[in-house]
Enzyme design. Structure first.
Site, mmCIF file in Angstrom:
data_model
loop_
_atom_site.group_PDB
_atom_site.id
_atom_site.type_symbol
_atom_site.label_atom_id
_atom_site.label_comp_id
_atom_site.label_asym_id
_atom_site.label_seq_id
_atom_site.Cartn_x
_atom_site.Cartn_y
_atom_site.Cartn_z
ATOM 1 C CD1 TRP A 185 60.993 33.602 -53.811
ATOM 2 C CD2 TRP A 185 61.712 35.226 -52.106
ATOM 3 N NE1 TRP A 185 61.270 34.909 -54.465
ATOM 4 C CE2 TRP A 185 61.428 35.718 -53.599
ATOM 5 C CE3 TRP A 185 61.943 35.931 -51.062
ATOM 6 C CZ2 TRP A 185 61.713 37.115 -54.007
ATOM 7 C CZ3 TRP A 185 62.087 37.354 -51.290
ATOM 8 C CH2 TRP A 185 62.067 37.891 -52.300
ATOM 9 C CD GLU A 226 57.393 32.351 -52.531
ATOM 10 O OE1 GLU A 226 58.051 32.028 -51.318
ATOM 11 O OE2 GLU A 226 56.503 33.042 -52.794
ATOM 12 C CE LYS A 228 58.701 38.502 -56.755
ATOM 13 N NZ LYS A 228 58.691 39.109 -55.663
ATOM 14 C CG ASP A 259 53.302 34.283 -53.812
ATOM 15 O OD1 ASP A 259 52.401 34.988 -54.342
ATOM 16 O OD2 ASP A 259 53.957 34.750 -52.742
ATOM 17 C CG HIS A 262 55.697 34.811 -56.774
ATOM 18 N ND1 HIS A 262 56.693 34.317 -55.946
ATOM 19 C CD2 HIS A 262 55.291 35.958 -56.296
ATOM 20 C CE1 HIS A 262 56.852 35.005 -55.010
ATOM 21 N NE2 HIS A 262 56.217 36.095 -55.264
ATOM 22 C CG HIS A 286 53.551 31.953 -50.173
ATOM 23 N ND1 HIS A 286 54.708 32.614 -50.283
ATOM 24 C CD2 HIS A 286 53.704 30.890 -48.952
ATOM 25 C CE1 HIS A 286 55.531 32.109 -49.116
ATOM 26 N NE2 HIS A 286 55.093 31.241 -48.459
ATOM 27 C CG ASP A 294 54.621 39.545 -55.976
ATOM 28 O OD1 ASP A 294 53.696 38.855 -55.532
ATOM 29 O OD2 ASP A 294 55.702 39.416 -55.749
ATOM 30 C CG ASP A 296 53.280 40.332 -51.734
ATOM 31 O OD1 ASP A 296 53.186 39.291 -51.773
ATOM 32 O OD2 ASP A 296 54.093 40.986 -52.601
ATOM 33 C CG ASP A 326 54.066 36.376 -49.031
ATOM 34 O OD1 ASP A 326 54.102 37.060 -48.344
ATOM 35 O OD2 ASP A 326 54.844 35.679 -50.187
#
Ligand SMILES: C[C@H](O)[C@H](O)[C@@H](O)C(=O)CO
Ligand SMILES: [Mn+2]
Length: 418
Positions: A185, A226, A228, A259, A262, A286, A294, A296, A326
């Site tokens: 990433w 990955e 985004k 992810d 993302h 993820h 995003d 997390d 993640d």
């Protein structure tokens, strides 16, 4: 094992058996699934290679909960504590900045020996290791560009780092007897609307081709890429977009990493799994939780988590999907975050496995959408909790919230002394 856990489990088993679900087989299958637990929740994505480096790359940890790991030994100790509270055998996911060495070494010079303590530790505990080059939190990533940089010297530095990362991953795979998933990433992107969207993407493609020009046996290493949508400071344009990596992964035989944070806020990754795995051998997830962006957040038992799990189970996609986590929440106990997020991910898979998949598919095929809706809704309150409790107890891990007392004790005895 506590008798009431066994009694509830036996009652639950009968209810599921009435729908043709063999709960014992489900638990055997569940025990085979490895979750890749990301080390970076343990120290707010600081790493050990460069002391006091600011986190960059358009990602952010908020919160300053005390007790985060400050050394590789502390991080391993914390991971061990978390793993003891999570049923099953899993993997630990490292970033390059988690090298365990006293040498002053830059990212492009990293070698397997700088991670030997992690390999020894994982081997001793029967854990797998996954890996990530760290293309952020470094002076050469200060302007937000790495593998797509217009300056060849900088771009070559990151190419060298990514090549070194694959060599390290190959070593992990060889030493531990299971493939290491290496996820690429890069944060590259522009805050404002670019004039030339193409050139950075051409450079990223060329850099990746150069990195992957070295053949590595997939028995030891599996590459993943990955994408985004945006990051902090790359709001208008990200070089490695979803379309870029869909194209790249499918044409190069690389696993695509999805992810959950993302994509656009209403765009769900659960709806992408069956399409991607129709054309790709492998997938990396993820599992994260975006809250407005995003962000997390720690994974909770929300609709999307359950839908991801259902897709994997209903489509029989588990054997080709690498499930990684993640999230990084610095506002709560770091170990509790791992335990909550990982237990939820496993529990969601269990819930999905405890649905009468074949029966539901048959009902759907004949167009009986009334029964489909009725059954899916009723199964939401079937006693999966009794099966989960039994599974936790049978794996020698705490039942229900009992793990929390252990985390609190550890906080008192270990974390508070840091
Ligand atoms: C630290 C990770 O590599 C990072 O979170 C990456 O996977 C990502 O999701 C960036 O937004
Ligand atoms: Mn991610």
């Amino acid at each position: 094992m506590n008798q009431s856990i066994i009694t509830s489990y036996n009652e639950a088993k009968k209810l599921y058996a009435a729908h043709g679900i063999d709960v014992e087989k489900v638990l055997e299958r569940l025990a085979q699934i490895k979750i890749s637990i990301h080390c970076w929740q343990g120290d707010d994505v600081q790493g050990f290679l460069f002391k006091d480096k600011e986190l960059s790359g358009g990602i952010a940890v908020t919160g300053s909960y005390p007790g985060r790991a400050g050394t590789p030994d502390q991080l391993r100790q914390d991971l061990e504590k978390a793993l003891s509270l999570i049923p099953g055998k899993h993997k630990v996911n490292l970033h390059a900045i988690y090298a365990d060495t006293d040498e002053k070494v830059d990212l492009d010079e990293l070698e397997p020996r700088h991670f030997q303590s992690w390999v020894d530790w994982a081997k001793e505990r029967g854990l797998g290791l996954d890996f990530n080059p760290t293309c952020f939190s470094h002076p050469k990533a200060a302007d937000g560009f790495t593998l797509s940089h217009s300056d060849d010297e900088i771009r070559n530095f990151w190419i060298k780092h990514c090549k070194a990362s694959r060599t390290i991953a190959e070593h992990f795979g060889k030493e531990l007897g299971q493939p290491c998933v290496t996820n690429f990433w890069v944060p590259d992107g522009y805050k404002d609307t670019p004039v030339d969207r193409l050139a950075p993407r051409v450079r990223l493609k060329e850099s990746l081709d150069e990195i992957f020009s070295v053949e590595i046996d997939p028995l030891y290493n599996i590459d993943a890429v990955e994408s985004k949508l945006f990051g902090i400071g790359s709001e208008s344009y990200v070089v490695g977009s979803h379309e870029f990596y869909m194209g790249y992964g499918l044409t190069r035989g690389k696993a695509i990493c999805l992810d959950a944070g993302h994509f656009h806020p209403t765009e769900m990754i659960s709806n992408k799994l069956s399409s991607i795995l129709m054309f790709s051998e492998q997938l990396l997830l993820h599992v994260s939780r975006p809250v407005r962006w995003d962000s997390d957040h720690v994974v909770t038992m929300d609709d999307e988590l359950l839908e991801i799990a259902r897709e994997l189970v209903r489509g029989d996609l588990l054997s080709r999907t690498n499930i990684g986590l993640d999230f990084f929440d610095g506002s709560i106990n770091h170990i509790a975050a791992w335990v909550i997020g990982t237990r939820n991910t496993i529990k969601a898979l269990l819930r999905a496995m405890l649905e009468p998949v074949e029966k539901l598919k048959q009902i759907e095929r004949i167009g009986d959408y009334t029964s489909r809706l009725a059954l899916v809704e009723e199964f939401k309150s079937y006693p999966f909790g009794a099966v989960w409790d039994y599974y936790c107890a049978s794996q020698d891990t705490p039942v229900r919230e009992q793990w929390l007392a252990e985390v609190k004790r550890y906080e008192q005895e270990v974390l508070s002394a840091r």
